[in-house]
Each structure stands twice: as structure tokens, then as C-alpha cells.
Motif scaffolding. Structure first.
Motif, PDB file in Angstrom:
ATOM      1  N   TYR A   1       0.775  -1.200   0.000  1.00 15.71           N
ATOM      2  CA  TYR A   1       0.000   0.000   0.000  1.00 15.71           C
ATOM      3  C   TYR A   1       0.826   1.280   0.000  1.00 15.71           C
ATOM      4  O   TYR A   1       0.303   2.309  -0.332  1.00 15.71           O
ATOM      5  CB  TYR A   1      -0.971  -0.031   1.184  1.00 15.71           C
ATOM      6  N   GLY A   2       2.089   1.277   0.342  1.00 19.90           N
ATOM      7  CA  GLY A   2       2.879   2.487   0.295  1.00 19.90           C
ATOM      8  C   GLY A   2       2.376   3.565   1.214  1.00 19.90           C
ATOM      9  O   GLY A   2       2.453   4.739   0.900  1.00 19.90           O
ATOM     10  N   GLU A   3       1.824   3.180   2.371  1.00 13.05           N
ATOM     11  CA  GLU A   3       1.295   4.147   3.312  1.00 13.05           C
ATOM     12  C   GLU A   3       1.930   3.901   4.667  1.00 13.05           C
ATOM     13  O   GLU A   3       2.607   2.900   4.875  1.00 13.05           O
ATOM     14  CB  GLU A   3      -0.227   4.010   3.399  1.00 13.05           C
ATOM     15  N   ASN A   4       1.713   4.825   5.603  1.00 11.02           N
ATOM     16  CA  ASN A   4       2.284   4.642   6.924  1.00 11.02           C
ATOM     17  C   ASN A   4       1.601   3.486   7.635  1.00 11.02           C
ATOM     18  O   ASN A   4       0.370   3.407   7.666  1.00 11.02           O
ATOM     19  CB  ASN A   4       2.108   5.925   7.746  1.00 11.02           C
ATOM     20  N   PRO A   5       2.367   2.587   8.241  1.00  8.39           N
ATOM     21  CA  PRO A   5       1.747   1.490   8.995  1.00  8.39           C
ATOM     22  C   PRO A   5       1.156   2.007  10.299  1.00  8.39           C
ATOM     23  O   PRO A   5       1.737   2.865  10.962  1.00  8.39           O
ATOM     24  CB  PRO A   5       2.909   0.531   9.243  1.00  8.39           C
ATOM     25  N   ALA A   6      -0.003   1.469  10.667  1.00  8.92           N
ATOM     26  CA  ALA A   6      -0.606   1.813  11.953  1.00  8.92           C
ATOM     27  C   ALA A   6      -0.200   0.824  13.038  1.00  8.92           C
ATOM     28  O   ALA A   6      -0.371   1.100  14.226  1.00  8.92           O
ATOM     29  CB  ALA A   6      -2.126   1.863  11.838  1.00  8.92           C
ATOM     30  N   VAL A   7       0.312  -0.318  12.623  1.00 11.39           N
ATOM     31  CA  VAL A   7       0.806  -1.328  13.561  1.00 11.39           C
ATOM     32  C   VAL A   7       2.199  -1.748  13.110  1.00 11.39           C
ATOM     33  O   VAL A   7       2.425  -2.007  11.923  1.00 11.39           O
ATOM     34  CB  VAL A   7      -0.124  -2.560  13.607  1.00 11.39           C
ATOM     35  N   GLN A   8       3.136  -1.782  14.034  1.00 14.37           N
ATOM     36  CA  GLN A   8       4.490  -2.232  13.727  1.00 14.37           C
ATOM     37  C   GLN A   8       4.871  -3.379  14.653  1.00 14.37           C
ATOM     38  O   GLN A   8       4.611  -3.330  15.861  1.00 14.37           O
ATOM     39  CB  GLN A   8       5.502  -1.096  13.881  1.00 14.37           C
ATOM     40  N   LEU A   9       5.457  -4.431  14.066  1.00 14.73           N
ATOM     41  CA  LEU A   9       5.972  -5.569  14.822  1.00 14.73           C
ATOM     42  C   LEU A   9       7.486  -5.571  14.684  1.00 14.73           C
ATOM     43  O   LEU A   9       8.009  -5.530  13.564  1.00 14.73           O
ATOM     44  CB  LEU A   9       5.405  -6.879  14.289  1.00 14.73           C
ATOM     45  N   LEU A  10       8.188  -5.619  15.786  1.00 11.55           N
ATOM     46  CA  LEU A  10       9.641  -5.565  15.774  1.00 11.55           C
ATOM     47  C   LEU A  10      10.193  -6.775  16.512  1.00 11.55           C
ATOM     48  O   LEU A  10       9.844  -7.017  17.678  1.00 11.55           O
ATOM     49  CB  LEU A  10      10.126  -4.268  16.413  1.00 11.55           C
ATOM     50  N   PHE A  11      11.027  -7.560  15.830  1.00 15.14           N
ATOM     51  CA  PHE A  11      11.648  -8.749  16.417  1.00 15.14           C
ATOM     52  C   PHE A  11      13.151  -8.501  16.526  1.00 15.14           C
ATOM     53  O   PHE A  11      13.815  -8.175  15.536  1.00 15.14           O
ATOM     54  CB  PHE A  11      11.370  -9.979  15.559  1.00 15.14           C
ATOM     55  N   THR A  12      13.674  -8.655  17.713  1.00 16.67           N
ATOM     56  CA  THR A  12      15.077  -8.341  17.965  1.00 16.67           C
ATOM     57  C   THR A  12      15.949  -9.584  17.805  1.00 16.67           C
ATOM     58  O   THR A  12      15.459 -10.711  17.677  1.00 16.67           O
ATOM     59  CB  THR A  12      15.263  -7.780  19.381  1.00 16.67           C
ATOM     60  N   ASP A  13      17.259  -9.359  17.851  1.00 20.10           N
ATOM     61  CA  ASP A  13      18.192 -10.479  17.774  1.00 20.10           C
ATOM     62  C   ASP A  13      18.010 -11.425  18.955  1.00 20.10           C
ATOM     63  O   ASP A  13      18.205 -12.641  18.819  1.00 20.10           O
ATOM     64  CB  ASP A  13      19.625  -9.953  17.736  1.00 20.10           C
TER      65      ASP A  13
ATOM     66  N   GLU B   1      -5.514  10.130   7.857  1.00 24.67           N
ATOM     67  CA  GLU B   1      -4.470   9.189   7.482  1.00 24.67           C
ATOM     68  C   GLU B   1      -3.657   8.776   8.707  1.00 24.67           C
ATOM     69  O   GLU B   1      -3.620   9.480   9.716  1.00 24.67           O
ATOM     70  CB  GLU B   1      -3.542   9.808   6.428  1.00 24.67           C
ATOM     71  N   ALA B   2      -3.031   7.623   8.570  1.00 25.81           N
ATOM     72  CA  ALA B   2      -2.167   7.146   9.652  1.00 25.81           C
ATOM     73  C   ALA B   2      -0.889   7.979   9.681  1.00 25.81           C
ATOM     74  O   ALA B   2      -0.171   8.036   8.682  1.00 25.81           O
ATOM     75  CB  ALA B   2      -1.831   5.677   9.447  1.00 25.81           C
ATOM     76  N   PRO B   3      -0.602   8.634  10.785  1.00 24.92           N
ATOM     77  CA  PRO B   3       0.648   9.416  10.857  1.00 24.92           C
ATOM     78  C   PRO B   3       1.844   8.476  11.046  1.00 24.92           C
ATOM     79  O   PRO B   3       1.694   7.364  11.569  1.00 24.92           O
ATOM     80  CB  PRO B   3       0.441  10.298  12.088  1.00 24.92           C
ATOM     81  N   PRO B   4       3.017   8.878  10.619  1.00 21.76           N
ATOM     82  CA  PRO B   4       4.197   8.032  10.842  1.00 21.76           C
ATOM     83  C   PRO B   4       4.582   8.006  12.317  1.00 21.76           C
ATOM     84  O   PRO B   4       4.355   8.969  13.051  1.00 21.76           O
ATOM     85  CB  PRO B   4       5.281   8.714   9.998  1.00 21.76           C
ATOM     86  N   PHE B   5       5.122   6.889  12.749  1.00 24.65           N
ATOM     87  CA  PHE B   5       5.700   6.828  14.093  1.00 24.65           C
ATOM     88  C   PHE B   5       6.879   5.862  14.054  1.00 24.65           C
ATOM     89  O   PHE B   5       6.951   4.966  13.207  1.00 24.65           O
ATOM     90  CB  PHE B   5       4.668   6.426  15.155  1.00 24.65           C
ATOM     91  N   SER B   6       7.793   6.047  14.950  1.00 28.15           N
ATOM     92  CA  SER B   6       9.002   5.236  14.989  1.00 28.15           C
ATOM     93  C   SER B   6       8.997   4.383  16.249  1.00 28.15           C
ATOM     94  O   SER B   6       8.991   4.903  17.370  1.00 28.15           O
ATOM     95  CB  SER B   6      10.246   6.141  14.968  1.00 28.15           C
ATOM     96  N   LEU B   7       8.948   3.072  16.062  1.00 34.09           N
ATOM     97  CA  LEU B   7       8.965   2.145  17.195  1.00 34.09           C
ATOM     98  C   LEU B   7      10.417   1.857  17.560  1.00 34.09           C
ATOM     99  O   LEU B   7      11.157   1.254  16.776  1.00 34.09           O
ATOM    100  CB  LEU B   7       8.242   0.854  16.817  1.00 34.09           C
ATOM    101  N   PRO B   8      10.867   2.285  18.733  1.00 36.74           N
ATOM    102  CA  PRO B   8      12.288   2.099  19.078  1.00 36.74           C
ATOM    103  C   PRO B   8      12.614   0.631  19.347  1.00 36.74           C
ATOM    104  O   PRO B   8      11.770  -0.133  19.825  1.00 36.74           O
ATOM    105  CB  PRO B   8      12.451   2.945  20.352  1.00 36.74           C
ATOM    106  N   GLU B   9      13.827   0.242  19.000  1.00 36.43           N
ATOM    107  CA  GLU B   9      14.290  -1.111  19.309  1.00 36.43           C
ATOM    108  C   GLU B   9      14.490  -1.254  20.816  1.00 36.43           C
ATOM    109  O   GLU B   9      14.987  -0.348  21.478  1.00 36.43           O
ATOM    110  CB  GLU B   9      15.606  -1.405  18.585  1.00 36.43           C
ATOM    111  N   GLN B  10      14.083  -2.415  21.324  1.00 34.52           N
ATOM    112  CA  GLN B  10      14.281  -2.745  22.737  1.00 34.52           C
ATOM    113  C   GLN B  10      15.096  -4.035  22.780  1.00 34.52           C
ATOM    114  O   GLN B  10      14.537  -5.132  22.860  1.00 34.52           O
ATOM    115  CB  GLN B  10      12.930  -2.916  23.442  1.00 34.52           C
ATOM    116  N   PRO B  11      16.426  -3.950  22.704  1.00 33.75           N
ATOM    117  CA  PRO B  11      17.248  -5.159  22.581  1.00 33.75           C
ATOM    118  C   PRO B  11      17.147  -6.109  23.765  1.00 33.75           C
ATOM    119  O   PRO B  11      17.503  -7.285  23.645  1.00 33.75           O
ATOM    120  CB  PRO B  11      18.673  -4.599  22.443  1.00 33.75           C
ATOM    121  N   ASP B  12      16.661  -5.625  24.915  1.00 31.60           N
ATOM    122  CA  ASP B  12      16.521  -6.498  26.080  1.00 31.60           C
ATOM    123  C   ASP B  12      15.265  -7.354  26.015  1.00 31.60           C
ATOM    124  O   ASP B  12      15.056  -8.209  26.882  1.00 31.60           O
ATOM    125  CB  ASP B  12      16.504  -5.667  27.369  1.00 31.60           C
ATOM    126  N   TYR B  13      14.415  -7.117  25.018  1.00 32.24           N
ATOM    127  CA  TYR B  13      13.195  -7.905  24.844  1.00 32.24           C
ATOM    128  C   TYR B  13      13.234  -8.607  23.493  1.00 32.24           C
ATOM    129  O   TYR B  13      13.873  -8.141  22.545  1.00 32.24           O
ATOM    130  CB  TYR B  13      11.952  -7.018  24.929  1.00 32.24           C
TER     131      TYR B  13
END
Length: 501
Positions: free
Chosen positions: A48-60, A280-292
Motif C-alpha cells: 500500500y505504500g502508506e504509513n503502517p498503523a501497527v508495527q511488529l519488531l523482532f530483535t536479535d 491518514e495514519a501518521p508516521p511513528f518510529s517504534l524504538p528497538e528494545q534489545p533487552d526484549y
């Protein structure tokens, strides 16, 4: 507020709460699935080329834990694996190895890393040793078949998998590179003649090459099957008869050396209208949490798209009549009772029942601020007198504007929260019976809302269990509300009674 002398304060408070509880139950029935669905959004992995409203982040950390669990599962379940038959020709004689099973395996823990070079994963396995057994046979009449034992030593495999997004927003996986090497091989043929055993060394090198050539095609076949499975998964789901949710990827996965980020559309829609929200969905930045191991970010846009879906479908409204008021409630929905607040009403329309149409006059909007969730709800109440011939006579319209704030957190494995009313005003928007003051009606409504919130906060203080997976649970889970989004970070523990999951 002064209460009519005929009512006791205790009775009035209990009855007011009962009425407010009745009025709010209609909206709760429509929205009761939203909290569970928001949690479910945190456990879902999917243009879709649009801002995501949900972000999933998987760490090392999560990647290494998954690798460790996967290696243990493979080690425990190798006895259930079967290998494909091997066919070939040696010195003009056709042979076949069949019914091949693994009898023993020294399975070292593999290496798995995020790779930003190919936007995927690089995995390698070194020093694998495995013993297999099966049957052997030839098409030569004078060579009988039998069984065999075979041992592979120092097997090395390296695979690079690239992640992407297809046109429909599914997660895609592609084999980018694969290499395999068999260090050494030993084979013993049971039932072979003494003559045939002289050719075992030649046969051994041939089988080593055959096995080595089949490893990468097996890896690539597994990846193709996984890709087919991902293509078949839904990216849009029906939540209930009125509400659906779209969860396609909005862009290819973002990968660096320490984390994988999946951006999902995360938009609710009305099944009846399927209109796009006027925002519209505004952009947001989900910070990395390396301890999780993983983090999930949910934008306020997700909740507001649900609000718009209900609003656009006309579901944020309810009709209230006297039959819906508890029998013991001292205030009835008729012109006589309303005369305590609007003196001219019973004079103009004596002894008539009334009906109230309560509805949202605009989209209820949620706002995420650091440490708090805000809700603005603009409602209206239209009052009607029911004539003896059942016709409705419009009386007046009130605007009810409310602002709420809440906090949400995770404690003792439960999602907990609290809600407070920041502001409430009741104003006369239109009247067919002349002007009147709304102060007493506003005070009555405030009292009812405060009692309703008190009951709600008692339930929120007890909390709701975090969702449990079939073979695991979330642990060390924390929740933070940031500007524009809510972030949940967690570890996970996986288990199974027989480890076959």
C-alpha cells in the motif's frame, strides 16, 4: 445539585447508575471485542505504500531464542523425519535406497543472523553428523538387495533467505543462496555379496555426491512451501458482523543487523460501508528494545479507524424509552418527571411518555500522549414526546461533550488501567418548547457518569489476562504509551508436552 424532596439521595444515586449503565451497555456490546482484537494485533505477523498503523519488531534476542527452540525441536523429532528415496546408476547397474530414516544425530546449534545485505536471514549449520538406515536394491538379477547403515560426518549447510512483500501485502520468502558440503561418509551394505563389497568405496563416493546434491533442493522446496502458505493466509479479517480489519504489509520488511520490523496497515473498516477514514495514519518510529524479544507498536489511528467504522455505519446511536428504565428507578422517562428540570414541559405536554435518541454527532477520537490515553466524545440527545396516536413530537436537542483520560499498564501478567472524566458539558442546541437551563440535567449526568466510571475502574484494577498461546506465553511484558502510539515489549517462553509443535 438539589435533589427533589420526594427522592432519597441513596436511592437516586443507585437508580442513576443503573440508568447510565443501561445507556452505555449498547455501546459496550458493539465495542467489547476491541480490547481482545488489539491484543491479537500484537501477536499477528503478516500494497500500500502508506504509513503502517501497527508495527511488529523482532530483535536479535528473539531470533536467537527462536533458533535455540527450533534446534531443540529438530533434535527431538528427527526420529519422525523420513528422507526421499535415492536412485542412480553405477557401472550400468541401477540401484535405489528406500525407506530411509534417521537413527541417530549429533545436531549442533545453528547460527542465524539478520542480514541487511539481502533484507533477510543468513543461517548456517556446521559439523552435523547423522546416522541413517534403510533398504537397498538393484535391478540386477544376480545382486540381491538388503539393508544398509550409513553415517554422514561434518555436514555443513548455509542458506540465505530474502524477505519481501507481494502485491497483496503478504509476507514473502525467497531462497537467495544455498550451499551444502558433506565432509565424509561411511556405508555398510547388509546382504551384499563379498564381490559387491569390493565396490563399496566407489559406491560411497557416488552416494556422497548424490546426498550432497539433494540437500539444497530440499531446503529450497521447504522455502517454496512456506511461500505458498504465506500467500494463502488472509490479510483481512472479519471481527464481527459489523467490523473488519485490514492487516497487509504496507512495505517490505525493514531489516538491520539487530532487528526485523514489519509494518502492517492496521485499519478497521465497516463491513456495511467499507469507507476509508477521513484521516491518514501518521508516521511513528517504534524504538528497538534489545533487552526484549519483540515489540509491538499500535498507533492511535487503529482505534480511531474503529471509531469511524462504527460511526459511518450508524452504530453509535441508541433509542431509550421508559421500558428500558429499571422498575425501581424513581425518575421515569415522561414529561412529568422531566418537569423537575424543565418546568414548562408538563404544561405543554402533560402526562406523555418520552423517547430519547442518543447518538454520536462526530467521530469519537483517541489520542495517545506520554503516559496517557485521551478520548473526546461529542454526543447529542434528541427528546421526543409520544402522542396518544403514537406519533413523535420533537421537544429539544442537547449537546453532550465529554473528555476522558486513562492510563493503561501491565502488572502481574494482566493488562490493567484506569479512566477519569476530565470534562463534561451539556448544552441546549435546539428547542421546540422554549429555552431552559441545563445546569441540573448536567449535574445529574455527571453524577451518573462518575458512578459508572467508578464501577469500570474496579474492573480495570483487577485487570485482564494477557493472551496465552497454545504452546507458550508472554513473559516480562511491559506497556508504554508514547506520543501517537502504544508500545508493548515482551519476551516469550515456548513449551510443549511432547515438544512436537
Amino acid at each position: 445539585m438539589k435533589t427533589p424532596s420526594c427522592l432519597s439521595e441513596n436511592k437516586h444515586q443507585k437508580s442513576t447508575f443503573s440508568l447510565i449503565n443501561r445507556l452505555s451497555s449498547h455501546f459496550r456490546r458493539s465495542c467489547r471485542m476491541l480490547p481482545s482484537l488489539i491484543i491479537v494485533l500484537t501477536l499477528t505477523t503478516c500494497t500500500y505504500g502508506e504509513n503502517p498503523a501497527v508495527q511488529l519488531l523482532f530483535t536479535d534476542k528473539g531470533l536467537q531464542y527462536g533458533k535455540h527452540v527450533g534446534a531443540g525441536w529438530i533434535q527431538d523429532n528427527l526420529k519422525h523425519f523420513s528422507l526421499p528415496d535415492i536412485k542412480g546408476r553405477i557401472l550400468g547397474v541401477s540401484y535405489m535406497l528406500s525407506d530411509i530414516t534417521i537413527s541417530q544425530c549429533d545436531f549442533p546449534e545453528p547460527s542465524v543472523e539478520f542480514s541487511d545485505d539481502v533484507n533477510g536471514f543468513t543461517s548456517s549449520l556446521s559439523g552435523l553428523s547423522v546416522a541413517i538406515k534403510g533398504n537397498w536394491a538393484t535391478q540386477c538379477r544376480w545382486i540381491r538387495g538388503g539393508t544398509f547403515d550409513l553415517a554422514l560426518f561434518d555436514l555443513d549447510v548455509m542458506s540465505v533467505v530474502e524477505l519481501g512483500k507481494d502485491a497483496d501485502g503478504h509476507l514473502s520468502v525467497t531462497s537467495n543462496k544455498c550451499r551444502a558440503r558433506v565432509g565424509d561418509l561411511m556405508i555398510q551394505l547388509h546382504g551384499a555379496s563379498w564381490f559387491l563389497k569390493h565396490f563399496v568405496d566407489f559406491f560411497k563416493n557416488h552416494i556422497k555426491g548424490e546426498l550432497q546434491s539433494k540437500i539444497c533442493p530440499c531446503v529450497e522446496k521447504f522455502i517454496v512451501n512456506l511461500e505458498d502458505h504465506l500467500k494463502a493466509t488472509n490479510v483481512s479479517f472479519e471481527v464481527c458482523k459489523a467490523l473488519g480489519v485490514d492487516l497487509p504489509l504496507t512495505s517490505p520488511p525493514l531489516i538491520n543487523a539487530s532487528a526485523l520490523n514489519l509494518g502492517l496497515k492496521g485499519e478497521f473498516y465497516s463491513i456495511k460501508t467499507h469507507e476509508d477514514p477521513p484521516f491518514e495514519a501518521p508516521p511513528f518510529s517504534l524504538p528497538e528494545q534489545p533487552d526484549y524479544m519483540m515489540s509491538v507498536g499500535v498507533s492511535a489511528y487503529t482505534l480511531n479507524s474503529a471509531s469511524f467504522a462504527f460511526y459511518s455505519a450508524g452504530l453509535l446511536q441508541v433509542l431509550i424509552n421508559d421500558s428500558m428504565i429499571p422498575p425501581g428507578f424513581p425518575f421515569r422517562l415522561n414529561t412529568s418527571s422531566f418537569g423537575h428540570f424543565i418546568p414548562q414541559l408538563p404544561k405543554l405536554f402533560p402526562d406523555l411518555l418520552m423517547e430519547l435518541q442518543v447518538y454520536a454527532r462526530d467521530i469519537p477520537m483517541f489520542y495517545f500522549l506520554p503516559g496517557a490515553v485521551k478520548l473526546n466524545f461529542l454526543a447529542a440527545v434528541k427528546a421526543f414526546a409520544i402522542q396518544p396516536n403514537s406519533t413523535w413530537t420533537p421537544l429539544f436537542k442537547l449537546n453532550a461533550d465529554s473528555e476522558f483520560s486513562g492510563k493503561v499498564w501491565i502488572s502481574d501478567g494482566k493488562v490493567k488501567g484506569s479512566v477519569a472524566m476530565d470534562n463534561f458539558t451539556l448544552t441546549l442546541a435546539a428547542s421546540e418548547i422554549g429555552t431552559f437551563k441545563t445546569d441540573h440535567l448536567e449535574d445529574l449526568a455527571k453524577m451518573g457518569l462518575k458512578m459508572a466510571l467508578s464501577q469500570l475502574n474496579q474492573k480495570l484494577a483487577k485487570g485482564f489476562d494477557l493472551p496465552r498461546m497454545k504452546h507458550g506465553e508472554l513473559v516480562n511484558t511491559v506497556l508504554n504509551v508514547e506520543k501517537g502510539f502504544m508500545a508493548i515489549s515482551s519476551d516469550a517462553e515456548l513449551w510443549s508436552a511432547d515438544r512436537r509443535f
